[in-house]
Design a protein around this motif. Structure first.
Motif, short mmCIF file in Angstrom:
data_model
loop_
_atom_site.label_atom_id
_atom_site.label_comp_id
_atom_site.label_asym_id
_atom_site.label_seq_id
_atom_site.Cartn_x
_atom_site.Cartn_y
_atom_site.Cartn_z
N PHE A 1 0.81 -1.22 0.00
CA PHE A 1 0.00 0.00 0.00
C PHE A 1 0.84 1.27 0.00
O PHE A 1 0.28 2.38 -0.06
CB PHE A 1 -0.95 0.00 1.20
CG PHE A 1 -2.19 -0.81 0.97
CD1 PHE A 1 -3.28 -0.27 0.32
CD2 PHE A 1 -2.25 -2.13 1.39
CE1 PHE A 1 -4.43 -1.01 0.10
CE2 PHE A 1 -3.39 -2.90 1.18
CZ PHE A 1 -4.49 -2.33 0.53
N CYS A 2 2.16 1.14 0.04
CA CYS A 2 3.00 2.34 0.04
C CYS A 2 2.85 3.18 -1.23
O CYS A 2 2.86 4.42 -1.15
CB CYS A 2 4.47 1.95 0.26
SG CYS A 2 4.84 1.49 1.97
N PRO A 3 2.72 2.56 -2.43
CA PRO A 3 2.47 3.41 -3.61
C PRO A 3 1.19 4.22 -3.48
O PRO A 3 1.16 5.40 -3.85
CB PRO A 3 2.37 2.38 -4.75
CG PRO A 3 3.20 1.22 -4.28
CD PRO A 3 2.96 1.15 -2.80
N GLY B 1 -3.35 -1.19 -4.01
CA GLY B 1 -2.39 -0.35 -3.32
C GLY B 1 -1.16 -0.08 -4.15
O GLY B 1 -0.55 0.99 -4.06
N GLU B 2 -0.78 -1.04 -4.98
CA GLU B 2 0.35 -0.86 -5.90
C GLU B 2 -0.08 -0.21 -7.20
O GLU B 2 0.58 0.71 -7.71
CB GLU B 2 1.00 -2.21 -6.22
CG GLU B 2 1.80 -2.84 -5.11
CD GLU B 2 2.60 -4.04 -5.61
OE1 GLU B 2 3.22 -3.92 -6.68
OE2 GLU B 2 2.59 -5.08 -4.94
N SER C 1 -5.60 -4.08 -11.23
CA SER C 1 -5.59 -4.59 -9.86
C SER C 1 -6.09 -6.04 -9.84
O SER C 1 -5.57 -6.88 -9.11
CB SER C 1 -6.46 -3.72 -8.95
OG SER C 1 -5.97 -2.41 -8.88
N ILE C 2 -7.12 -6.32 -10.63
CA ILE C 2 -7.62 -7.69 -10.74
C ILE C 2 -6.57 -8.59 -11.38
O ILE C 2 -6.33 -9.72 -10.93
CB ILE C 2 -8.93 -7.71 -11.56
CG1 ILE C 2 -10.04 -7.00 -10.80
CG2 ILE C 2 -9.34 -9.14 -11.90
CD1 ILE C 2 -11.31 -6.80 -11.59
N LEU C 3 -5.92 -8.10 -12.42
CA LEU C 3 -4.84 -8.85 -13.05
C LEU C 3 -3.74 -9.14 -12.05
O LEU C 3 -3.28 -10.29 -11.92
CB LEU C 3 -4.29 -8.05 -14.24
CG LEU C 3 -3.04 -8.60 -14.94
CD1 LEU C 3 -3.32 -9.95 -15.56
CD2 LEU C 3 -2.55 -7.60 -16.00
N HIS C 4 -3.30 -8.13 -11.34
CA HIS C 4 -2.23 -8.26 -10.36
C HIS C 4 -2.63 -9.20 -9.23
O HIS C 4 -1.86 -10.09 -8.83
CB HIS C 4 -1.91 -6.86 -9.79
CG HIS C 4 -0.62 -6.76 -9.07
ND1 HIS C 4 0.12 -5.60 -9.01
CD2 HIS C 4 0.08 -7.66 -8.34
CE1 HIS C 4 1.20 -5.79 -8.29
NE2 HIS C 4 1.20 -7.04 -7.85
#
Length: 286
Positions: free
Chosen positions: A44-46, A158-159, A238-241
């Motif tokens: 979540f830092c990004p 988060g990324e 995000s779903i892909l990741h």
């Protein structure tokens, strides 16, 4: 490379690598409960960096800056299912390597993690799999589909707000598709370095593992950006990741032999599959 890009990189890496430093200083294992929690915070830092920059420095809309929208199209389905293909295709490629063979009883899988997880945890995993009423592949596939589009996608968001959100929107007007993919892929891969050096993903090869992760991220970056382009949303990426994180285990589940540098999605077999998909994207965009 705009000033906003550099501000994001500096802030994001500072926050992320500080967390990784805490793991190292206090000797917190990544597989421990606290280690997993800090690992999630790391993801979540990004997002935190984007929020800080947009709210306090640029006073912009995060939704617009990072293309957060939920307007669905068929490419969301592709984002959800593609990681399954990559994982199983990587398995197929790995079987062609010398010294690698199919292990129907999953003994190779358990041997691979014998030095990573405690013996009692390995035995518990074996027991749980043996008690499954149907094939573990079916059960794990259902679990991966659900997790990939829900809890994993939330963590990946988060990324993605950073990589395919702020960075993509800042770079794509100034660089072409492939240049943007290369830059984001390199930054994304390097960002993982402190965790890789502490045994994440490549526990037996932490040094070269940093290079391997950068290569992996560079090869996957065009696929992410292609989905991003087709959906105009970081929700799809995000779903892909999230689904990648839920399915990469399928690429080594029934394999014996090789190591994390050669087999699996994160190894050479995965690199070959990703490179082939990148060539297909190149042909589609030509």
């Amino acid at each position: 490379m705009t000033k906003k890009v550099w501000n994001f990189i500096i802030l994001n890496f500072s926050l992320s690598w500080l967390l990784a430093g805490l793991l190292k200083i206090f000797n917190i294992k990544l597989i421990s409960s606290l280690g997993i929690l800090l690992g999630v915070l790391y993801m979540f830092c990004p997002l935190v960096s984007v929020v800080i920059l947009e709210k306090f420095l640029y006073h912009g809309s995060i939704k617009e800056t990072c293309s957060v929208n939920f307007k669905l199209n068929w490419w969301f389905l592709m984002a959800w299912l593609l990681p399954f293909f990559v994982s199983f295709a990587s398995f197929g490629v790995a079987v062609l390597f010398p010294g690698v063979e199919i292990s129907p009883t999953m003994e190779g899988f358990f041997e691979r993690f014998a030095n990573t997880y405690p013996a009692d945890q390995i035995e518990l995993m074996k027991k749980q799999i043996s008690e499954m009423p149907v094939s573990p592949v079916i059960v794990m596939s259902i679990q991966a589909l659900f997790a990939g589009a829900t809890i994993n996608a939330l963590a990946a968001f988060g990324e993605e707000v950073g990589w395919r959100g702020l960075l993509y929107n800042e770079l794509i007007p100034k660089f072409n598709f492939w240049q943007t993919s290369l830059i984001i892929g390199f930054i994304w891969g390097l960002w993982h370095a402190p965790l890789i050096l502490q045994g994440h993903n490549y526990p037996n090869f932490p040094g070269i593992g940093v290079l391997w992760m950068i290569i992996f991220c560079i090869l996957y970056s065009p696929i992410f950006n292609f989905i991003r382009e087709k959906t105009n949303s970081v929700v799809s990426t995000s779903i892909l990741h999230g689904t990648i994180n839920a399915t990469f285990g399928f690429s080594i589940l029934f394999l014996k032999g090789g190591n994390e540098l050669t087999v699996g999605v994160l190894g050479l077999s995965g690199f070959i599959v990703l490179l082939i998909i990148d060539v297909i994207i190149y042909l589609l965009k030509s």
